[in-house]
Motif scaffolding. Structure first.
Motif, mmCIF file in Angstrom:
data_model
loop_
_atom_site.group_PDB
_atom_site.id
_atom_site.type_symbol
_atom_site.label_atom_id
_atom_site.label_comp_id
_atom_site.label_asym_id
_atom_site.label_seq_id
_atom_site.Cartn_x
_atom_site.Cartn_y
_atom_site.Cartn_z
ATOM 1 N N GLU A 154 -5.298 6.263 -6.346
ATOM 2 C CA GLU A 154 -4.982 5.147 -5.443
ATOM 3 C C GLU A 154 -3.929 5.611 -4.446
ATOM 4 O O GLU A 154 -2.808 5.976 -4.857
ATOM 5 N N VAL A 155 -4.297 5.649 -3.182
ATOM 6 C CA VAL A 155 -3.381 6.180 -2.160
ATOM 7 C C VAL A 155 -3.553 5.451 -0.833
ATOM 8 O O VAL A 155 -4.548 4.772 -0.622
ATOM 9 N N ASN A 156 -2.583 5.664 0.038
ATOM 10 C CA ASN A 156 -2.772 5.319 1.443
ATOM 11 C C ASN A 156 -3.537 6.514 2.030
ATOM 12 O O ASN A 156 -3.007 7.631 2.081
ATOM 13 N N GLU A 157 -4.782 6.290 2.447
ATOM 14 C CA GLU A 157 -5.641 7.419 2.850
ATOM 15 C C GLU A 157 -5.054 8.216 4.009
ATOM 16 O O GLU A 157 -5.162 9.433 4.055
ATOM 17 N N ARG A 158 -4.457 7.515 4.951
ATOM 18 C CA ARG A 158 -3.913 8.203 6.128
ATOM 19 C C ARG A 158 -2.845 9.216 5.693
ATOM 20 O O ARG A 158 -2.858 10.372 6.094
ATOM 21 N N ILE A 159 -1.940 8.783 4.800
ATOM 22 C CA ILE A 159 -0.864 9.675 4.354
ATOM 23 C C ILE A 159 -1.421 10.784 3.456
ATOM 24 O O ILE A 159 -1.095 11.960 3.606
ATOM 25 N N PHE A 160 -2.306 10.406 2.533
ATOM 26 C CA PHE A 160 -2.901 11.374 1.607
ATOM 27 C C PHE A 160 -3.535 12.537 2.375
ATOM 28 O O PHE A 160 -3.247 13.709 2.118
ATOM 29 N N ARG A 182 -3.044 13.411 5.444
ATOM 30 C CA ARG A 182 -2.058 14.131 6.265
ATOM 31 C C ARG A 182 -1.381 15.215 5.405
ATOM 32 O O ARG A 182 -1.201 16.346 5.821
ATOM 33 N N ALA A 191 1.677 11.964 -1.913
ATOM 34 C CA ALA A 191 1.408 10.935 -0.888
ATOM 35 C C ALA A 191 2.080 9.608 -1.249
ATOM 36 O O ALA A 191 2.552 8.890 -0.362
ATOM 37 N N ASN A 192 2.121 9.325 -2.539
ATOM 38 C CA ASN A 192 2.654 8.016 -2.959
ATOM 39 C C ASN A 192 4.178 7.920 -2.917
ATOM 40 O O ASN A 192 4.724 6.823 -3.054
ATOM 41 N N TRP A 248 5.704 9.635 -0.303
ATOM 42 C CA TRP A 248 5.927 10.073 1.102
ATOM 43 C C TRP A 248 6.538 8.918 1.889
ATOM 44 O O TRP A 248 6.241 7.762 1.614
ATOM 45 N N GLN A 266 6.711 6.345 4.743
ATOM 46 C CA GLN A 266 5.602 5.703 5.476
ATOM 47 C C GLN A 266 5.673 5.991 6.981
ATOM 48 O O GLN A 266 6.711 6.155 7.532
#
Ligand code: SAM
Length: 280
Positions: A213-219, A221, A275-276, A278, A280
């Motif tokens: 489960e992640v923010n796709e944009r950050i993952f 990147r 990523a989790n 990172w 924002q």
């Protein structure tokens, strides 16, 4: 009316001659001439008459015919205008095929494929394999599986595990969205003209939910930065994101990842951990 099987060297050469078609290298035109390969692709995609299929690059209709014979409702998108005329003839009489003239990277796929969910089956033009597959996955198109012919080396990158030379951002991205399996290898002799490399049919079963489960944009990147300079450690290569070294140190500590490791050793779960935490 049933047409003769196109997936055959003599029939293919006859069609090309009759329509005066010289195949375009630029458009990745290597046509299948092996009926067994066509049938194995149809089987790998488990095609039934309940299926809607998007085929990318039907060429002269070789695979399209196999899909239609298995009962699928096929939408086939072909960029080469010369082949649209050929397809009208070679696929004449199949009511379950719709040929669309267009560039798969530009058309509105949702508008062309009316079904709520569909399968993607294709012998892909190799010069745009990654943009096509990643485009469909990143846009969260309602696709259940993708069964595609790609270069063997690209298929190996898609299924690669951490710590191997083939593991990279393509492996992480494909495995984030799907469960990929190499189904079989196809030699150059199965095509006209024979490509310079071996090919492979890969089946990517789209996941209902990503494995992390992640923010796709950050993952993505983080993943992209981690593989940008393969030989460098994470502490070094992640600096390309513009995050200061001190902050990076804290992020990696919080994620429980040693900054001395290289990106190519990290699993999806470990990239997600970074990523989790990172910023924002
Ligand atoms: N399906 C056929 C077969 O298996 O014999 C042909 C496969 S051939 C590898 C790739 C096909 O994709 C060619 O017919 C080519 O013209 C078409 N193509 C190339 N770029 C395309 C694009 N951007 N959009 C749609 N079709 C494309």
């Amino acid at each position: 009316m049933k047409q003769p099987t196109i997936a055959n060297k003599d029939v293919t050469l006859h069609i090309l001659k009759r329509f005066g078609i010289r195949m375009s290298k630029k458009l990745g035109q290597n046509f299948l001439i092996d009926e067994h390969v066509v049938q194995s692709i149809v089987k790998a995609a488990n095609i039934t008459q309940d299926d809607a299929v998007l085929e990318i690059g039907p060429g002269i209709g070789t695979l399209t015919q196999g899909l239609a014979e298995a009962g699928a409702a096929v939408t086939a998108v072909e960029i080469d205008r010369r082949l649209i005329e050929v397809l009208a003839k070679t696929l004449e009489g199949y009511e379950n095929i719709r040929v669309v003239h267009g560039d798969i990277l530009r058309i509105d796929i949702g508008k062309e494929v009316a079904a709520p969910r569909y399968k993607v089956v294709a012998n892909l033009p190799y010069y745009i394999t990654t943009p096509i597959i990643m485009g469909l996955l990143e846009a969260h198109m309602p696709v259940d599986i993708l069964v595609t012919m790609v270069q063997k080396e690209v298929a190996q990158r898609m299924v690669a595990v951490p710590g191997t030379k083939d593991y990279g951002s393509l492996s992480v991205a494909v495995q984030y969205y799907t469960k990929p399996e190499i189904m079989f290898i196809v030699p150059p002799a199965s095509f006209i003209p024979p490509p310079a490399v071996d090919s492979a049919v890969i089946r990517c079963t789209v996941r209902e939910k990503p494995p992390v489960e992640v923010n796709e944009r950050i993952f993505f990147r983080v993943v992209k930065a981690a593989f940008a300079q393969r030989r460098k450690t994470l502490s070094n290569t992640l600096k390309t994101t513009g995050v200061p070294a001190e902050t990076l140190k804290v992020i990696l500590e919080k994620a429980g990842i040693d900054g001395g490791r290289r990106g190519e050793t990290l699993s999806l779960e470990e990239f997600a951990a970074i990523a989790n935490v990172w910023i924002q």
